[in-house]
Design an enzyme around this catalytic site. Structure first.
Site, PDB file in Angstrom:
ATOM      1  N   GLU A  26      10.618  56.637 -28.363  1.00 29.21           N
ATOM      2  CA  GLU A  26      11.633  57.055 -27.401  1.00 29.21           C
ATOM      3  C   GLU A  26      11.362  58.493 -26.997  1.00 29.21           C
ATOM      4  O   GLU A  26      10.536  59.195 -27.605  1.00 29.21           O
ATOM      5  CB  GLU A  26      13.038  56.874 -27.981  1.00 29.21           C
ATOM      6  CG  GLU A  26      13.383  55.412 -28.220  1.00 29.21           C
ATOM      7  CD  GLU A  26      14.796  55.195 -28.712  1.00 29.21           C
ATOM      8  OE1 GLU A  26      15.605  56.136 -28.646  1.00 29.21           O
ATOM      9  OE2 GLU A  26      15.099  54.078 -29.159  1.00 29.21           O
ATOM     10  N   ARG A  44      20.556  66.190 -27.755  1.00 34.34           N
ATOM     11  CA  ARG A  44      20.240  65.312 -28.886  1.00 34.34           C
ATOM     12  C   ARG A  44      18.907  64.598 -28.685  1.00 34.34           C
ATOM     13  O   ARG A  44      18.659  64.017 -27.630  1.00 34.34           O
ATOM     14  CB  ARG A  44      21.354  64.268 -29.058  1.00 34.34           C
ATOM     15  CG  ARG A  44      21.066  63.227 -30.127  1.00 34.34           C
ATOM     16  CD  ARG A  44      22.258  62.323 -30.315  1.00 34.34           C
ATOM     17  NE  ARG A  44      22.521  61.496 -29.154  1.00 34.34           N
ATOM     18  CZ  ARG A  44      22.098  60.243 -29.008  1.00 34.34           C
ATOM     19  NH1 ARG A  44      21.358  59.679 -29.937  1.00 34.34           N
ATOM     20  NH2 ARG A  44      22.414  59.551 -27.930  1.00 34.34           N
ATOM     21  N   HIS A  88      23.153  60.009 -20.398  1.00 36.70           N
ATOM     22  CA  HIS A  88      22.032  59.080 -20.531  1.00 36.70           C
ATOM     23  C   HIS A  88      21.442  58.838 -19.159  1.00 36.70           C
ATOM     24  O   HIS A  88      22.162  58.622 -18.180  1.00 36.70           O
ATOM     25  CB  HIS A  88      22.486  57.765 -21.155  1.00 36.70           C
ATOM     26  CG  HIS A  88      21.351  56.963 -21.705  1.00 36.70           C
ATOM     27  ND1 HIS A  88      20.481  56.259 -20.897  1.00 36.70           N
ATOM     28  CD2 HIS A  88      20.912  56.767 -22.978  1.00 36.70           C
ATOM     29  CE1 HIS A  88      19.574  55.663 -21.660  1.00 36.70           C
ATOM     30  NE2 HIS A  88      19.810  55.971 -22.919  1.00 36.70           N
ATOM     31  N   ARG A 105      16.138  63.855 -22.729  1.00 42.71           N
ATOM     32  CA  ARG A 105      17.108  63.135 -21.898  1.00 42.71           C
ATOM     33  C   ARG A 105      17.754  63.995 -20.822  1.00 42.71           C
ATOM     34  O   ARG A 105      18.007  63.523 -19.713  1.00 42.71           O
ATOM     35  CB  ARG A 105      18.205  62.540 -22.798  1.00 42.71           C
ATOM     36  CG  ARG A 105      17.760  61.302 -23.532  1.00 42.71           C
ATOM     37  CD  ARG A 105      18.881  60.742 -24.367  1.00 42.71           C
ATOM     38  NE  ARG A 105      18.468  59.482 -24.980  1.00 42.71           N
ATOM     39  CZ  ARG A 105      19.210  58.816 -25.855  1.00 42.71           C
ATOM     40  NH1 ARG A 105      20.385  59.272 -26.212  1.00 42.71           N
ATOM     41  NH2 ARG A 105      18.767  57.689 -26.362  1.00 42.71           N
ATOM     42  N   HIS A 121      27.206  60.149 -22.064  1.00 46.61           N
ATOM     43  CA  HIS A 121      26.779  59.324 -23.191  1.00 46.61           C
ATOM     44  C   HIS A 121      27.192  59.858 -24.554  1.00 46.61           C
ATOM     45  O   HIS A 121      27.776  59.128 -25.348  1.00 46.61           O
ATOM     46  CB  HIS A 121      25.261  59.166 -23.135  1.00 46.61           C
ATOM     47  CG  HIS A 121      24.689  58.239 -24.156  1.00 46.61           C
ATOM     48  ND1 HIS A 121      25.159  56.962 -24.347  1.00 46.61           N
ATOM     49  CD2 HIS A 121      23.684  58.396 -25.056  1.00 46.61           C
ATOM     50  CE1 HIS A 121      24.472  56.362 -25.312  1.00 46.61           C
ATOM     51  NE2 HIS A 121      23.579  57.222 -25.769  1.00 46.61           N
TER      52      HIS A 121
END
Length: 563
Positions: free
Chosen positions: A119, A386, A239, A283, A351
């Site tokens: 990811e 994060r 997100h 992100r 998110h």
């Protein structure tokens, strides 16, 4: 109002039933505490069960803990606490093995080894998944089953109204229990020696969100009212990829990890315009790249293109997508889309809240008797952004740590001071403190500020427009003024929904105040008129994060104590 103690005398109350709350309760009861877990809905309905991505951890021989530390600190834009990150990474594998022992079946390949997932912003494919894209559901089911078989008492449909504070120490919780659409709930106070907030985040602050409707910041708001310190509320992660057709539905970052790309309406990959890592950049970077591209397209969504991954044959590709991402595949096809053959429209959405109630490395807050874990807590792990799939790991690691230390704290009677300050319940608003002027509302009103009547929808649109993906002084000032007007309007909460609205408004006030106070542009707090943040010195030495700062979980007695 009914007042009673936890079963068997003053014990520990855990509020929330996600991974952090469940592991806190299980560890605390194992240490001899009497534990009551209260949850807003049913046990199974927590943010954890919606987690598609997975859980990150150093579980492979060719991965290194220092690399996971580095990835976390870099994604956090240098604002993560290195000591907290080291705890997360070093203790993460043990918590993952604990989940496996409790029945979580992480995906394995034909040889019996774990399937590796990649990811964004990870330098190694260290993500474990269960059921393809149903990791959260698998974890939630396993932990709930274990909890129901334990000695933990459970109260479902129990809404946290407030914390009870006696002589400067948290001594219980006030609840509304059993409210339905047809019947009001009963008000109860349960006394306790310790209270753990595992109430999740506040995704309902924004008009577009991946969160369930229960994510209304209840624990954070209760902590603020009680005088506990909060931090980093300006860092709200958006997100990048949520389906732009039908109700909001998150399309996991793991899809991009498998090779899916982002394209504009002409089919051009645009993410590399923003970052050398393209679709696998952090992100916040990817989400803003999408927002900019959508603005250039007059608000029309961009597309996630999975039509080239796994196989050139569309039928084989469709079978792979259905097998690897069964939940997403079902949601996509329910909306009439065939993502094996055509790109699907996506847009960013709110998110995950990186900030929350400030804690030390064992979940202790600045308010004696109060712990916080999971998304409600600000442990220092996430910094300004994060790292993907670190949230389930954080809930597991710090939930277990809090559960392990509650008994020792109760036996000692002491309360090690958590880092930060211990503010008194506020006599002036957070916005007034941030702006340095109690007259911000009047000044803005003189300029014709339009403050609509308060409603949750109005608050959500305000934050989406003025304190969302991209911010500036004018927008934040407008949000501050409107929120100040709303906060000055007297309302008397009656139903759970009323209390939720007040909680969201209080958290919004502190989020906007923190955003105003942080002038630099960093991570998820992107200010178009801000100054770029300088990387902290420790970021240059991230590979040597100080192992000496790691405080291992204590070895504790199982003798019953008043916890």
């Amino acid at each position: 109002m009914t007042v009673h103690e936890t079963a068997g005398g003053p014990g520990t109350i855990v509020v929330g039933s996600g991974i952090a709350g469940l592991l806190t309760a299980l560890h605390a009861v194992e240490r001899g505490c009497r534990v009551t877990l209260v949850t807003k809905d049913v046990l199974e309905h927590a943010n954890t069960r919606f987690a598609q991505g997975g859980i990150a951890g150093v579980m492979f021989d060719d991965d290194r803990a220092d690399d996971h530390v580095r990835d976390t600190l870099v994604a956090g834009a240098g604002l993560s606490d290195p000591a907290a990150v080291r705890v997360l990474v070093d203790e993460g594998p043990a918590r993952i093995r604990e989940l496996i022992a409790l029945g979580v079946a992480f995906d394995r390949d034909d040889t019996g080894g774990f399937v590796k997932g990649l990811e964004a912003a990870h330098s190694y494919p260290r993500i474990l998944h269960a059921g393809g894209d149903a990791t959260g559901t698998a974890i939630e089911k396993a932990l709930v089953a274990r909890l129901r078989a334990s000695d933990v008492a459970v109260i479902e449909h129990a809404f946290l109204v407030d914390l009870v504070v006696t002589d400067g120490r948290v001594s219980g919780v006030e609840l509304i229990v059993g409210e339905t659409d047809a019947e009001p709930g009963r008000r109860e106070i349960i006394t306790a020696a310790a209270v753990v907030l595992a109430t999740g985040g506040a995704g309902e602050l924004y008009a577009h969100s991946t969160n369930p409707e229960v994510a209304t910041g209840d624990g954070i708001a209760a902590a603020i009212r009680a005088g506990a310190d909060v931090a980093d509320l300006e860092f709200f992660q958006f997100h990048p990829t949520v389906l732009a057709v039908g109700d909001s539905f998150l399309v996991s970052e793991a899809v991009r990890g498998e090779g899916a790309t982002l394209v504009d309406e002409r089919g051009r990959r645009f993410a590399f315009d923003a970052h050398p890592d393209g679709e696998l950049a952090p992100r916040d970077v990817v989400a803003r790249a999408i927002a900019r591209q959508m603005e250039a397209q007059q608000g029309r969504p961009v597309f996630l293109d999975a039509t080239h991954i796994h196989s050139e044959d569309a039928a084989e590709r469709a079978a792979f997508l259905a097998r690897r991402f069964p939940t997403i595949d079902r949601a996509v096809r329910e909306r009439g889309l065939d993502w094996a053959r055509e790109p699907i429209p996506v847009t960013p959405a709110a998110h995950y809240l990186m900030g929350g109630v400030r804690t030390d490395l064992f979940g202790r807050t600045t308010l004696p008797g109060l712990y916080a874990v999971g998304e409600a807590a600000r442990t220092g792990v996430h910094g300004a952004n994060r790292l993907a799939s670190n949230s389930l790991l954080e809930g597991a690691v710090f939930g277990a740590r809090a559960g392990d230390v509650i008994a020792r704290d109760a036996a000692s009677g002491s309360w090690p001071a958590a880092p930060g300050r211990r503010p008194a319940p506020q006599s002036q608003s957070a916005i007034a403190q941030a702006t340095g002027s109690p007259f911000v509302t009047a000044e803005r009103q003189d300029r014709g500020v339009d403050a609509p009547a308060f409603s949750r929808a109005a608050l959500q649109e305000l934050l989406w427009d003025d304190a969302g993906l991209m911010r500036d002084d004018a927008g934040l000032g407008h949000a501050a003024s409107v929120i100040s007007i709303w906060r000055a309007t007297q309302r008397t909460p009656v139903t759970e929904h009323d209390f939720e609205d007040e909680n969201l408004l209080l958290v919004a006030e502190h989020l906007v105040a923190a955003a105003i106070a942080r002038r630099e542009s960093v991570g998820a707090h992107f200010r178009s008129d801000g100054t770029p943040a300088e990387a902290p010195a420790h970021l240059a030495e991230v590979r040597s994060a100080n192992a000496a700062s790691h405080s291992p979980s204590p070895h504790l007695s199982k003798e019953p104590v008043a916890c």
